[in-house]
Scaffold this active site. Structure first.
Site, PDB file in Angstrom:
ATOM      1  N   ARG A 234      14.778   1.575  -9.648  1.00 26.05           N
ATOM      2  CA  ARG A 234      14.760   0.933  -8.341  1.00 26.05           C
ATOM      3  C   ARG A 234      15.959   1.394  -7.518  1.00 26.05           C
ATOM      4  O   ARG A 234      17.090   1.464  -8.025  1.00 26.05           O
ATOM      5  CB  ARG A 234      14.808  -0.601  -8.491  1.00 26.05           C
ATOM      6  N   ASP A 258      14.210   9.143  -7.513  1.00 28.52           N
ATOM      7  CA  ASP A 258      12.794   8.916  -7.199  1.00 28.52           C
ATOM      8  C   ASP A 258      12.642   7.592  -6.449  1.00 28.52           C
ATOM      9  O   ASP A 258      11.547   7.226  -6.040  1.00 28.52           O
ATOM     10  CB  ASP A 258      11.971   8.908  -8.490  1.00 28.52           C
ATOM     11  N   GLU A 263      13.727   2.568   0.862  1.00 24.12           N
ATOM     12  CA  GLU A 263      12.628   3.539   0.798  1.00 24.12           C
ATOM     13  C   GLU A 263      11.348   3.104   1.507  1.00 24.12           C
ATOM     14  O   GLU A 263      10.508   3.952   1.829  1.00 24.12           O
ATOM     15  CB  GLU A 263      12.294   3.875  -0.662  1.00 24.12           C
ATOM     16  N   HIS A 295       9.125   8.253  -4.930  1.00 18.83           N
ATOM     17  CA  HIS A 295       8.626   7.230  -5.859  1.00 18.83           C
ATOM     18  C   HIS A 295       7.307   7.679  -6.524  1.00 18.83           C
ATOM     19  O   HIS A 295       6.304   6.964  -6.473  1.00 18.83           O
ATOM     20  CB  HIS A 295       8.435   5.888  -5.131  1.00 18.83           C
TER      21      HIS A 295
END
Ligand code: COI
Length: 331
Positions: A234, A258, A263, A295
């Site tokens: 996260r 990622d 985001e 992600h």
């Protein structure tokens, strides 16, 4: 019984349609996210399916109660962004998919680390410029490194297996140690110990309010110079400003991200030709030793199929039996 699913992508559609046909249960597919604006669409449905990428506040669960929605089934693991207390207060059961494919995420983390260790992005750029020289971008081998795994749930354990396969020394930290790994002596006693020993730090823990910016200025100060940081967990776990400083000073040799703390306005959106309005993210994108992905660690055919089918089965089970194996426990 009938369900409505939000955020449905093209690659999920066949799994939804097959399940609906086989189970003779209507599932309405909506491409848009579930937001205050689209909330009205849930009226008349027994179950609502969505993805954690949105935010699900108390008002949504109050509406669910009013219109008789019994279950909110998310097609992923993380339950951050969901007001779980409000779900409970309004009698709505929340289900998740705790293990759609731990390997999908673990494999991706290792893939990204390998790219950093062997400078593949830099070489790709050099080749585009017809610069075919080797030096100075000499790589590192995993078997010469200590990998520090933070979080040893299913994903962390899958990552540990892969790293061990490469011959790396693996150490780990978890607030709730796994008894089998404990017997193997893999755990260090604190974050600080892990920071001091690890050449690579890889995050595989859920995000809680207490862990926000766990990896910040103080943590970087305790790490080895030239550490690599991998985050497929996260974004909020890392203080991005502090990371940028640590990258610039050379404390962090490379980072694979990622996830990113802000985001939701960026990832899984088509922003081609548009100005990125987030200066922090823009700066991150400019770093040669940062690999950013939107992600996608979870994004494999195996995982997508499991996410759809397990969430649908959970919603069905809640409607038929009042519970499911995947009901999220709310204290
Ligand atoms: C999760 O499963 O929690 C993920 O991070 C995947 C994403 C599609 C929300």
């Amino acid at each position: 019984m009938k369900f409505i699913a939000f955020n449905v992508r093209q690659d999920e559609q066949p799994y939804f349609e097959n399940w609906s046909r086989q189970n003779q249960i209507e599932v309405k597919l909506v491409a848009d996210a579930l937001t205050a604006a689209s909330l009205k669409q849930v009226d008349g449905y027994d179950g609502v399916l969505a993805l954690q990428t949105g935010s699900y506040p108390a008002a949504m669960f109050e509406h669910f109660k009013r219109c008789g929605v019994k279950v909110f089934a998310i097609r992923n693991v993380g339950t951050d962004n969901i007001d779980l207390a409000a779900a409970k207060a309004n009698g709505v059961l929340v289900t998740n998919v705790p293990a759609y494919s731990p390997n999908a995420i673990a494999e991706f983390s290792v893939t990204q680390l390998m790219q950093l260790l062997r400078n593949t992005t830099i070489f790709r750029q050099k080749i585009a410029e017809q610069d075919f020289r080797w030096a100075p971008h000499v790589g590192k081998e995993l078997r010469s490194l200590t990998v520090g795994v933070i979080g040893t749930g299913r994903i962390g354990r899958a990552a540990i297996d892969i790293y061990r396969g490469f011959g790396a020394k693996v150490i780990a930290y978890d607030l709730y140690p796994n008894p089998q790994l404990q017997a193997e002596g893999i755990y260090v006693d604190s974050y600080d110990e892990l920071f001091a020993q690890a050449d690579v730090i890889t995050l595989h823990m859920p995000a809680t309010a207490a862990d926000r910016h766990l990896i910040g200025e103080k943590a970087f100060a305790k790490m080895k110079a030239g550490v690599y940081l991998i985050n497929t967990a996260r974004g909020t776990l890392i203080d991005t400003k502090a990371l940028l400083a640590a990258l610039k000073s050379g404390k962090v040799a490379g980072a694979a991200l990622d996830t990113y703390e802000n985001e939701s306005a960026l990832f899984n959106h088509d922003l081609r030709g548009q100005e990125i309005k987030d200066p922090l993210f823009k700066e991150l994108m400019q770093q040669q030793n940062v690999l950013i992905t939107p992600h996608i660690a979870f994004y494999t055919t195996t995982a997508v199929e499991n996410m759809v089918l397990i969430s649908l089965n959970s919603a069905k089970s809640v409607c038929e039996k009042g519970t499911a194996d995947t009901v999220v426990k709310i204290r």
